[in-house]
Design a protein around this motif. Structure first.
Motif, PDB file in Angstrom:
ATOM      1  N   SER A 205       0.879  -1.177   0.000  1.00  7.32           N
ATOM      2  CA  SER A 205       0.000   0.000   0.000  1.00  7.32           C
ATOM      3  C   SER A 205       0.911   1.219   0.000  1.00  7.32           C
ATOM      4  O   SER A 205       1.551   1.526   0.997  1.00  7.32           O
ATOM      5  N   TRP A 206       0.970   1.901  -1.116  1.00 13.35           N
ATOM      6  CA  TRP A 206       1.984   2.907  -1.383  1.00 13.35           C
ATOM      7  C   TRP A 206       1.342   4.279  -1.570  1.00 13.35           C
ATOM      8  O   TRP A 206       0.130   4.408  -1.740  1.00 13.35           O
ATOM      9  N   ILE A 207       2.176   5.311  -1.574  1.00 11.62           N
ATOM     10  CA  ILE A 207       1.716   6.653  -1.911  1.00 11.62           C
ATOM     11  C   ILE A 207       2.902   7.469  -2.424  1.00 11.62           C
ATOM     12  O   ILE A 207       4.013   7.368  -1.899  1.00 11.62           O
ATOM     13  N   HIS A 208       2.681   8.228  -3.472  1.00 14.10           N
ATOM     14  CA  HIS A 208       3.698   9.169  -3.973  1.00 14.10           C
ATOM     15  C   HIS A 208       3.903  10.245  -2.905  1.00 14.10           C
ATOM     16  O   HIS A 208       2.948  10.745  -2.308  1.00 14.10           O
ATOM     17  N   ARG A 209       5.147  10.596  -2.654  1.00 14.24           N
ATOM     18  CA  ARG A 209       5.437  11.558  -1.604  1.00 14.24           C
ATOM     19  C   ARG A 209       4.692  12.869  -1.804  1.00 14.24           C
ATOM     20  O   ARG A 209       4.199  13.468  -0.834  1.00 14.24           O
ATOM     21  N   ASP A 210       4.565  13.332  -3.032  1.00 14.12           N
ATOM     22  CA  ASP A 210       3.879  14.608  -3.270  1.00 14.12           C
ATOM     23  C   ASP A 210       2.403  14.528  -2.922  1.00 14.12           C
ATOM     24  O   ASP A 210       1.815  15.506  -2.442  1.00 14.12           O
ATOM     25  N   LEU A 301       5.740   6.247 -10.657  1.00  9.65           N
ATOM     26  CA  LEU A 301       7.152   5.911 -10.858  1.00  9.65           C
ATOM     27  C   LEU A 301       7.753   6.709 -12.017  1.00  9.65           C
ATOM     28  O   LEU A 301       8.907   7.140 -11.949  1.00  9.65           O
ATOM     29  N   VAL A 302       6.984   6.894 -13.090  1.00 11.42           N
ATOM     30  CA  VAL A 302       7.477   7.697 -14.224  1.00 11.42           C
ATOM     31  C   VAL A 302       7.789   9.101 -13.734  1.00 11.42           C
ATOM     32  O   VAL A 302       8.851   9.677 -14.063  1.00 11.42           O
ATOM     33  N   ASP A 303       6.919   9.687 -12.945  1.00  9.97           N
ATOM     34  CA  ASP A 303       7.154  11.039 -12.421  1.00  9.97           C
ATOM     35  C   ASP A 303       8.384  11.084 -11.527  1.00  9.97           C
ATOM     36  O   ASP A 303       9.233  11.964 -11.680  1.00  9.97           O
ATOM     37  N   LEU A 304       8.503  10.140 -10.624  1.00  8.98           N
ATOM     38  CA  LEU A 304       9.621  10.147  -9.667  1.00  8.98           C
ATOM     39  C   LEU A 304      10.958   9.969 -10.372  1.00  8.98           C
ATOM     40  O   LEU A 304      11.940  10.647 -10.055  1.00  8.98           O
ATOM     41  N   LEU A 305      11.000   9.076 -11.338  1.00  9.06           N
ATOM     42  CA  LEU A 305      12.271   8.794 -12.014  1.00  9.06           C
ATOM     43  C   LEU A 305      12.599   9.858 -13.051  1.00  9.06           C
ATOM     44  O   LEU A 305      13.777  10.077 -13.368  1.00  9.06           O
ATOM     45  N   ALA A 306      11.573  10.547 -13.566  1.00 10.66           N
ATOM     46  CA  ALA A 306      11.828  11.621 -14.530  1.00 10.66           C
ATOM     47  C   ALA A 306      12.509  12.797 -13.860  1.00 10.66           C
ATOM     48  O   ALA A 306      13.201  13.586 -14.506  1.00 10.66           O
ATOM     49  N   HIS A 307      12.289  12.952 -12.556  1.00  5.70           N
ATOM     50  CA  HIS A 307      12.858  14.086 -11.848  1.00  5.70           C
ATOM     51  C   HIS A 307      14.044  13.691 -10.980  1.00  5.70           C
ATOM     52  O   HIS A 307      14.383  14.362 -10.045  1.00  5.70           O
TER      53      HIS A 307
END
Length: 307
Positions: A205-210, A301-307
């Protein structure tokens, strides 16, 4: 708003400070002034105030809570980064329960009490299962982490007795490439030895930090928010799916599972955090109207790794 933040030098706290500054007056409560000054240099954060404190002890630091509009209490010993010796299990518990008790004590003493306390908990509250589905109304589990979460939440809810609105956010696995579980997996995938941890069947159960920071921001200002909300994305996945999706985004194979016994050798009982999971849905969180920017894992994941 005038906001006191503990745990501001951590993975979530740093991003929260970045998001809130300079629109709000921030007080960072820290055990290490030098570390906080390094992360939040005066040249970049000239209006930010750093306050030294000992989280589990009463002291003069408690005076700074009076006059604050809000307290965000993110402090606590890391859970899945070392072996759970008896002494470290005590530190996990005391850093959360004891630290929260001292924050509430400061609220009780304050002449001008904060309007709101935002306190984390964790999805470990529910215990572990490969088949059950948990929402905010589900009962607690009966293992060590579930017990820690219960006492932690009980300590935070005492703030309500002093007229301070209290919001508890049960964090899932926070995804950020700078730290936590994802950073360790990225390192493995970068060296072509990535894969699921354990059986791969356990739920994550995950969540993007933003999204988590946005959830905290909303909790600060929504006067009708009270009680417990799940800080998890609406689409949990299995560990196998997490590994396969990360491999796809990074264009790396996800072929090398990490056997559970290896993690148990490294972390002992602490391996439970990644080897056993729970499928948690943010039912009450979504009912507030909160919109997740990253409800699905691949986009996150695409957002996190793109930045």
């Amino acid at each position: 708003m005038k906001i006191a933040i503990t745990g501001a030098t951590g993975l979530v706290g740093q991003r929260l400070v970045e998001r809130l500054y300079p629109a709000h007056e921030l007080l960072v409560l820290t055990r290490s002034e030098a570390k906080a000054q390094g992360i939040f240099p005066a040249s970049v954060y000239p209006k930010l105030k750093i306050v030294a404190y000992t989280p589990t002890e009463s002291g003069p630091w408690q005076d700074c809570i009076s006059g604050c509009d809000a307290v965000v209490n993110l402090a606590g010993a890391p859970i899945a980064e070392q072996r759970w010796t008896p002494s470290y299990k005590q530190e996990i518990r005391h850093s959360r329960q004891g630290g929260t008790e001292k924050i509430v004590e400061a609220i009780a003493k304050a002449n001008q009490k904060p309007q709101v306390l935002i306190n984390p908990s964790a999805v470990g509250y529910y215990g572990t299962s490969e088949t059950a589905i948990y929402t905010e109304t589900s009962p607690p589990g009966n293992d060590f982490l579930a017990d820690v979460c219960q006492t932690w939440e009980t300590a935070a809810l005492e703030a309500q007795n002093h007229g301070t609105r209290t919001v508890i956010l049960r964090f899932g696995i926070v995804l950020a490439k700078e730290g936590g579980a994802l950073a360790k997996m990225i390192l493995a995938f970068n060296t072509f030895v990535g894969g699921p941890l354990g059986t791969g069947k356990q739920w994550v159960s995950w969540i993007h930090r933003d999204d988590l920071v946005s959830l905290i921001e909303m909790a600060l200002t929504q006067a009708d928010w009270q009680g417990t909300y799940n800080g998890t994305a609406p689409n949990p996945v299995t560990m196998e799916t997490l590994a396969q999706t990360l491999g796809s985004v990074m264009k790396r194979p996800a072929w090398l599972p990490v056997p559970g016994f290896v993690l148990e050798l490294l972390l002992s009982d602490g391996a439970k955090v990644v080897l056993e999971g729970q499928k948690v849905l943010p039912k009450r969180t979504e009912e507030t109207g909160f919109q997740f920017k990253f409800p699905d894992l691949k986009a996150a994941l695409v957002d996190l790794l793109a930045h």
